[in-house]
Design a protein around this motif. Structure first.
Motif, mmCIF file in Angstrom:
data_model
loop_
_atom_site.group_PDB
_atom_site.id
_atom_site.type_symbol
_atom_site.label_atom_id
_atom_site.label_comp_id
_atom_site.label_asym_id
_atom_site.label_seq_id
_atom_site.Cartn_x
_atom_site.Cartn_y
_atom_site.Cartn_z
ATOM 1 N N ALA A 1 -1.750 5.875 -5.608
ATOM 2 C CA ALA A 1 -1.137 4.617 -6.919
ATOM 3 C C ALA A 1 -1.271 3.423 -6.497
ATOM 4 O O ALA A 1 -2.470 2.547 -6.859
ATOM 5 C CB ALA A 1 0.200 5.371 -6.803
ATOM 6 N N THR A 2 -1.421 3.302 -4.589
ATOM 7 C CA THR A 2 -1.655 2.076 -4.086
ATOM 8 C C THR A 2 -3.318 1.093 -3.975
ATOM 9 O O THR A 2 -3.650 0.374 -4.594
ATOM 10 C CB THR A 2 -0.472 1.577 -2.723
ATOM 11 N N ALA A 3 -3.874 2.813 -3.584
ATOM 12 C CA ALA A 3 -5.054 2.980 -3.704
ATOM 13 C C ALA A 3 -5.856 2.584 -5.064
ATOM 14 O O ALA A 3 -6.705 1.210 -5.763
ATOM 15 C CB ALA A 3 -5.395 3.803 -3.084
ATOM 16 N N VAL A 4 -5.025 3.182 -5.949
ATOM 17 C CA VAL A 4 -5.778 2.766 -7.670
ATOM 18 C C VAL A 4 -5.312 1.366 -7.790
ATOM 19 O O VAL A 4 -6.366 0.644 -8.437
ATOM 20 C CB VAL A 4 -4.851 3.828 -8.163
ATOM 21 N N LEU A 5 -4.339 0.653 -7.867
ATOM 22 C CA LEU A 5 -3.681 -0.838 -7.763
ATOM 23 C C LEU A 5 -4.611 -1.476 -6.892
ATOM 24 O O LEU A 5 -5.571 -2.401 -7.173
ATOM 25 C CB LEU A 5 -2.186 -1.053 -7.054
ATOM 26 N N GLY A 6 -5.353 -1.358 -5.392
ATOM 27 C CA GLY A 6 -6.258 -2.217 -4.715
ATOM 28 C C GLY A 6 -7.352 -2.611 -5.982
ATOM 29 O O GLY A 6 -8.195 -3.287 -5.545
ATOM 30 N N HIS B 1 8.241 -3.222 8.011
ATOM 31 C CA HIS B 1 7.963 -3.449 7.067
ATOM 32 C C HIS B 1 8.577 -4.472 6.834
ATOM 33 O O HIS B 1 8.402 -5.178 5.752
ATOM 34 C CB HIS B 1 8.211 -2.098 6.585
ATOM 35 N N GLN B 2 9.790 -4.929 6.680
ATOM 36 C CA GLN B 2 10.876 -5.464 6.621
ATOM 37 C C GLN B 2 9.987 -7.188 6.830
ATOM 38 O O GLN B 2 10.101 -7.903 5.483
ATOM 39 C CB GLN B 2 12.454 -6.080 7.551
ATOM 40 N N GLY B 3 9.607 -7.290 7.942
ATOM 41 C CA GLY B 3 8.565 -8.859 8.206
ATOM 42 C C GLY B 3 7.547 -9.172 6.643
ATOM 43 O O GLY B 3 7.855 -10.248 6.084
ATOM 44 N N ALA B 4 7.099 -8.105 6.297
ATOM 45 C CA ALA B 4 6.348 -8.129 5.323
ATOM 46 C C ALA B 4 7.131 -8.103 3.911
ATOM 47 O O ALA B 4 5.960 -9.253 2.853
ATOM 48 C CB ALA B 4 5.246 -6.932 5.121
ATOM 49 N N VAL B 5 7.951 -7.315 3.754
ATOM 50 C CA VAL B 5 8.699 -8.053 2.538
ATOM 51 C C VAL B 5 9.493 -9.556 2.894
ATOM 52 O O VAL B 5 8.692 -10.021 1.471
ATOM 53 C CB VAL B 5 10.001 -7.062 2.468
ATOM 54 N N ALA C 1 1.937 -9.295 -3.834
ATOM 55 C CA ALA C 1 3.127 -8.984 -2.979
ATOM 56 C C ALA C 1 3.680 -9.020 -3.389
ATOM 57 O O ALA C 1 4.438 -8.389 -2.949
ATOM 58 C CB ALA C 1 2.532 -11.069 -2.205
ATOM 59 N N THR C 2 3.784 -8.754 -4.548
ATOM 60 C CA THR C 2 4.741 -7.788 -5.031
ATOM 61 C C THR C 2 5.003 -6.232 -5.509
ATOM 62 O O THR C 2 5.554 -5.294 -4.524
ATOM 63 C CB THR C 2 4.687 -7.971 -6.999
ATOM 64 N N GLU C 3 3.916 -5.553 -4.781
ATOM 65 C CA GLU C 3 3.277 -4.523 -4.542
ATOM 66 C C GLU C 3 3.846 -3.627 -3.608
ATOM 67 O O GLU C 3 4.713 -3.236 -3.140
ATOM 68 C CB GLU C 3 2.027 -3.987 -5.202
ATOM 69 N N GLN D 1 6.655 -0.926 -1.752
ATOM 70 C CA GLN D 1 6.339 0.051 -1.964
ATOM 71 C C GLN D 1 6.611 -0.249 0.399
ATOM 72 O O GLN D 1 7.613 1.126 0.325
ATOM 73 C CB GLN D 1 5.155 -0.366 -1.169
ATOM 74 N N GLN D 2 7.134 -1.625 0.262
ATOM 75 C CA GLN D 2 7.421 -1.518 2.327
ATOM 76 C C GLN D 2 9.450 -1.238 2.343
ATOM 77 O O GLN D 2 9.255 -0.978 3.092
ATOM 78 C CB GLN D 2 6.921 -2.455 2.909
ATOM 79 N N ALA D 3 9.257 -2.193 0.758
ATOM 80 C CA ALA D 3 11.092 -1.981 0.899
ATOM 81 C C ALA D 3 11.635 -0.071 0.733
ATOM 82 O O ALA D 3 12.226 -0.129 1.349
ATOM 83 C CB ALA D 3 12.103 -2.564 -0.246
#
Length: 229
Positions: A9-14, A188-192, A211-213, A217-219
């Motif tokens: 799903a992430t790849a499709v979004l990308g 991951h928390q840093g990326a959030v 950024a929303t994705e 995803q990482q949260a």
């Protein structure tokens, strides 16, 4: 079961975001439509001010200005490439060091999701004349050196220090699993944190969507990693 489909799903979004950001925005005139026939647009006023009526042309120009990337957008895309590449370095260590097969699978999911996002961010930077930014920061999934591996980016939220990466590389078995999860949860928390920051300060639509994705995803992955510790 839903986790199995998340990287796809992430790849499709990308892919969708990449297509969107590489296609220039063009106005639709509706063929021979007379601009004078277009209705005016009601623009909301600033706090304490009333709404005002503007022309369709003024509304279109305002939309273009609002979608221009600002410094926060460029910084996010540049730094998130470095951030993602360190995650790939860490994930690339798991197959030969992890004891828990769930950790190995998690590392693979992280790489599968973040590699396409790096390509997306590089394409965005190139489109906006910033293609030299964020380039050459490591070698990704192989777990070998580059600045994302050896340079100290610890001032960036969640980034592991060179010493922490050295400890991770030296670890094996259950010790590796625990250290990997500890470091990746922080990562991951840093990326959030970075994603939420650009959502508050940025202006580019493609950056906001990415950024929303990333934040969502990482949260979610942080929650899953905590159950493995």
């Amino acid at each position: 079961m839903a986790d199995r489909h998340r990287p796809r799903a992430t790849a499709v979004l990308g892919t969708a975001l990449l297509a969107a950001l590489l296609v220039p925005l063009t106005g639709c005139t509706g063929g021979g439509e007379d601009r004078a026939d277009r209705p005016p647009v009601l623009a909301p006023g600033k706090p304490g001010e009333e709404a005002r009526t503007i022309s369709p042309e003024e509304a279109a120009a305002a939309g273009r200005r609002q979608n221009r990337p600002n410094a926060a957008d460029v910084e996010f895309m540049t730094m998130m490439i470095v951030h993602h590449e360190q995650a790939l370095v860490m994930s690339g260590l798991a197959p030969k060091r992890a004891e828990d097969n769930r950790v190995t699978k998690l590392a693979d999911r992280i790489a599968t999701a973040q590699e396409p996002e790096i390509r997306l961010m590089r394409a965005w930077l190139k489109q906006h004349g910033k293609d030299g930014a964020g380039a050459g920061h490591g070698e990704g999934h192989g777990g070998h050196g580059g600045p994302a591996d050896h340079e100290d980016h610890s001032s960036m939220p969640g980034m592991a220090s060179p010493a922490q990466l050295a400890d991770l590389r030296a670890a094996r078995g259950a010790r590796f699993d625990r250290l990997f999860l500890d470091l990746m949860i922080d990562h991951h928390q840093g990326a959030v944190t970075m994603s939420r920051d650009v959502l508050a300060k940025g202006s580019d639509i493609a950056v906001q969507e990415l950024a929303t994705e990333i934040a969502a995803q990482q949260a979610a992955e942080v929650g899953r990693m905590r159950t493995l510790r």
